[in-house]
Design a protein around this motif. Sequence first.
Motif, mmCIF file in Angstrom:
data_model
loop_
_atom_site.group_PDB
_atom_site.id
_atom_site.type_symbol
_atom_site.label_atom_id
_atom_site.label_comp_id
_atom_site.label_asym_id
_atom_site.label_seq_id
_atom_site.Cartn_x
_atom_site.Cartn_y
_atom_site.Cartn_z
ATOM 1 N N GLY A 39 -2.603 -7.799 -10.207
ATOM 2 C CA GLY A 39 -3.457 -8.102 -9.063
ATOM 3 C C GLY A 39 -4.680 -7.214 -9.039
ATOM 4 O O GLY A 39 -5.207 -6.830 -10.089
ATOM 5 N N HIS A 40 -5.098 -6.840 -7.856
ATOM 6 C CA HIS A 40 -6.329 -6.081 -7.659
ATOM 7 C C HIS A 40 -5.986 -4.731 -7.041
ATOM 8 O O HIS A 40 -5.328 -4.671 -6.005
ATOM 9 C CB HIS A 40 -7.263 -6.856 -6.715
ATOM 10 N N ASN A 41 -6.389 -3.649 -7.699
ATOM 11 C CA ASN A 41 -6.133 -2.294 -7.204
ATOM 12 C C ASN A 41 -7.317 -1.779 -6.400
ATOM 13 O O ASN A 41 -8.477 -1.922 -6.824
ATOM 14 C CB ASN A 41 -5.889 -1.335 -8.377
ATOM 15 N N PHE A 42 -7.023 -1.187 -5.262
ATOM 16 C CA PHE A 42 -8.029 -0.514 -4.443
ATOM 17 C C PHE A 42 -7.538 0.911 -4.192
ATOM 18 O O PHE A 42 -6.343 1.142 -4.005
ATOM 19 C CB PHE A 42 -8.228 -1.217 -3.106
ATOM 20 N N ASP A 90 4.167 -15.762 -9.920
ATOM 21 C CA ASP A 90 3.075 -16.581 -9.385
ATOM 22 C C ASP A 90 2.312 -15.886 -8.258
ATOM 23 O O ASP A 90 1.260 -16.383 -7.827
ATOM 24 C CB ASP A 90 3.632 -17.916 -8.862
ATOM 25 N N ILE A 91 2.833 -14.767 -7.767
ATOM 26 C CA ILE A 91 2.177 -14.064 -6.663
ATOM 27 C C ILE A 91 1.099 -13.130 -7.205
ATOM 28 O O ILE A 91 1.327 -12.378 -8.156
ATOM 29 C CB ILE A 91 3.204 -13.268 -5.837
ATOM 30 N N TYR A 92 -0.068 -13.189 -6.614
ATOM 31 C CA TYR A 92 -1.150 -12.247 -6.904
ATOM 32 C C TYR A 92 -1.053 -11.114 -5.874
ATOM 33 O O TYR A 92 -0.653 -11.342 -4.730
ATOM 34 C CB TYR A 92 -2.505 -12.957 -6.798
ATOM 35 N N TRP A 93 -1.440 -9.896 -6.274
ATOM 36 C CA TRP A 93 -1.198 -8.750 -5.407
ATOM 37 C C TRP A 93 -2.472 -7.992 -5.055
ATOM 38 O O TRP A 93 -3.359 -7.818 -5.895
ATOM 39 C CB TRP A 93 -0.214 -7.781 -6.076
ATOM 40 N N ILE A 94 -2.525 -7.573 -3.820
ATOM 41 C CA ILE A 94 -3.478 -6.551 -3.379
ATOM 42 C C ILE A 94 -2.691 -5.250 -3.277
ATOM 43 O O ILE A 94 -1.738 -5.152 -2.496
ATOM 44 C CB ILE A 94 -4.099 -6.889 -2.015
ATOM 45 N N ILE A 95 -3.067 -4.263 -4.077
ATOM 46 C CA ILE A 95 -2.407 -2.965 -4.077
ATOM 47 C C ILE A 95 -3.421 -1.918 -3.609
ATOM 48 O O ILE A 95 -4.472 -1.753 -4.233
ATOM 49 C CB ILE A 95 -1.881 -2.591 -5.476
ATOM 50 N N VAL A 96 -3.111 -1.242 -2.522
ATOM 51 C CA VAL A 96 -4.008 -0.223 -1.983
ATOM 52 C C VAL A 96 -3.353 1.145 -2.149
ATOM 53 O O VAL A 96 -2.303 1.413 -1.552
ATOM 54 C CB VAL A 96 -4.328 -0.483 -0.501
ATOM 55 N N TRP A 97 -3.988 1.984 -2.954
ATOM 56 C CA TRP A 97 -3.488 3.340 -3.188
ATOM 57 C C TRP A 97 -4.149 4.305 -2.213
ATOM 58 O O TRP A 97 -5.348 4.226 -1.966
ATOM 59 C CB TRP A 97 -3.792 3.773 -4.624
ATOM 60 N N LYS A 98 -3.339 5.231 -1.692
ATOM 61 C CA LYS A 98 -3.877 6.168 -0.697
ATOM 62 C C LYS A 98 -4.874 7.129 -1.320
ATOM 63 O O LYS A 98 -5.880 7.480 -0.721
ATOM 64 C CB LYS A 98 -2.740 6.941 -0.036
ATOM 65 N N TRP A 99 -4.569 7.594 -2.547
ATOM 66 C CA TRP A 99 -5.499 8.487 -3.258
ATOM 67 C C TRP A 99 -5.273 8.397 -4.760
ATOM 68 O O TRP A 99 -4.285 7.854 -5.235
ATOM 69 C CB TRP A 99 -5.368 9.930 -2.770
ATOM 70 N N ASP A 100 -6.206 8.982 -5.511
ATOM 71 C CA ASP A 100 -6.186 8.870 -6.976
ATOM 72 C C ASP A 100 -4.964 9.522 -7.607
ATOM 73 O O ASP A 100 -4.395 8.989 -8.562
ATOM 74 C CB ASP A 100 -7.447 9.519 -7.578
ATOM 75 N N LEU A 101 -4.577 10.688 -7.094
ATOM 76 C CA LEU A 101 -3.569 11.493 -7.776
ATOM 77 C C LEU A 101 -2.215 10.804 -7.856
ATOM 78 O O LEU A 101 -1.448 11.060 -8.778
ATOM 79 C CB LEU A 101 -3.418 12.853 -7.066
ATOM 80 N N GLU A 102 -1.896 9.956 -6.881
ATOM 81 C CA GLU A 102 -0.614 9.258 -6.888
ATOM 82 C C GLU A 102 -0.845 7.751 -6.931
ATOM 83 O O GLU A 102 -0.320 6.997 -6.128
ATOM 84 C CB GLU A 102 0.234 9.647 -5.674
ATOM 85 N N SER A 103 -1.642 7.315 -7.908
ATOM 86 C CA SER A 103 -1.937 5.893 -8.069
ATOM 87 C C SER A 103 -1.489 5.432 -9.453
ATOM 88 O O SER A 103 -1.167 6.228 -10.322
ATOM 89 C CB SER A 103 -3.430 5.622 -7.878
ATOM 90 N N ASP A 104 -1.502 4.122 -9.640
ATOM 91 C CA ASP A 104 -1.149 3.521 -10.920
ATOM 92 C C ASP A 104 -2.098 2.347 -11.148
ATOM 93 O O ASP A 104 -2.759 1.879 -10.210
ATOM 94 C CB ASP A 104 0.316 3.060 -10.896
ATOM 95 N N GLY A 122 0.826 -1.203 0.000
ATOM 96 C CA GLY A 122 0.000 0.000 0.000
ATOM 97 C C GLY A 122 0.856 1.247 0.000
ATOM 98 O O GLY A 122 1.969 1.259 0.539
ATOM 99 N N GLY A 123 0.333 2.320 -0.621
ATOM 100 C CA GLY A 123 1.074 3.572 -0.630
ATOM 101 C C GLY A 123 0.693 4.445 -1.802
ATOM 102 O O GLY A 123 -0.466 4.496 -2.222
ATOM 103 N N THR A 124 1.690 5.133 -2.362
ATOM 104 C CA THR A 124 1.504 6.018 -3.502
ATOM 105 C C THR A 124 2.684 5.814 -4.457
ATOM 106 O O THR A 124 3.599 5.037 -4.169
ATOM 107 C CB THR A 124 1.475 7.508 -3.061
ATOM 108 N N THR A 125 2.667 6.543 -5.552
ATOM 109 C CA THR A 125 3.788 6.484 -6.488
ATOM 110 C C THR A 125 4.912 7.447 -6.098
ATOM 111 O O THR A 125 5.885 7.579 -6.832
ATOM 112 C CB THR A 125 3.318 6.816 -7.919
ATOM 113 N N HIS A 126 4.788 8.097 -4.955
ATOM 114 C CA HIS A 126 5.881 8.940 -4.464
ATOM 115 C C HIS A 126 7.133 8.079 -4.322
ATOM 116 O O HIS A 126 7.067 6.954 -3.820
ATOM 117 C CB HIS A 126 5.507 9.553 -3.108
ATOM 118 N N PRO A 127 8.294 8.583 -4.755
ATOM 119 C CA PRO A 127 9.500 7.733 -4.761
ATOM 120 C C PRO A 127 9.877 7.160 -3.402
ATOM 121 O O PRO A 127 10.483 6.086 -3.337
ATOM 122 C CB PRO A 127 10.595 8.669 -5.306
#
Length: 267
Positions: free
Chosen positions: A177-180, A158-172, A137-142
Amino acid sequence: MGEDTFWTWFKREFPSSKFGLPNRMSSDDILLQYSTLGFPNLPGKSIALLWELYPEMKEVFKKDIWDQKIERIFQCSKYCTYRTVSSPLAARYYQEFGHVDVLPIGVDTELFKPKRDKELLRKKYGLPLDKEIGFWGGTTHPMKGYDRVLEYAKNHPDIYWIIVWKWDLESDNFSGGHNFIKVNQETLSELMNCANFILFTGLLRSYFMLEWEAMACDLPVRLYDSSLERDFIPSNSPREDVFRQKWDRINTKALWTQYLENKGITW
């Protein structure tokens, strides 16, 4: 985002506290000044909350884009009566201004805790039942190290991922996997409990709050960079580590209570 932050928790636990600057302060009062607000423009006792990581970011990334914020942080550190950091690794950035105390911010271990039925939670969020699932979880901030997630995922297809973005502006749009995006704390806790491990990829030494929350869920930790200095290396029982480090809210309140009493503050 509706989180139960340190601020809302502190207001409940210390009910005589108030948000915002008062008209005046008595000798029994103290101002908790967030570091990026700079100079505490009010006479009386004050505590600098030196939680932002801009001084370390400047050191790591060799950029001057945060200099104005760092200047305000240093003003806060210099002119407040007391200085606090949440990690001993951050203390050295402020020691020129006086003694620096280390106090936890605290994580809600009643909300962020292990949940038994991983299969049921995976079904709830449409996640595969037969795969190893990693959490990040996080943002695209370096400073968050998202590029390291991409590299790790490429090397472990082989790993599936849960990716949790803090907000829209710094997401990908992570494709493995699955983006939240911008989930509440209850959902975040459940998503952590869907995973088999969390990947720590940050380029800074202090743990982020989300990482403390994952450890409170007893989510096994994989360190992308094991050579990076840390306050501690998570054990095979990361939830126990949270309590051992006194980052649960019961210990956090006890430590803050003792600290304030030592400064002559009552409530």
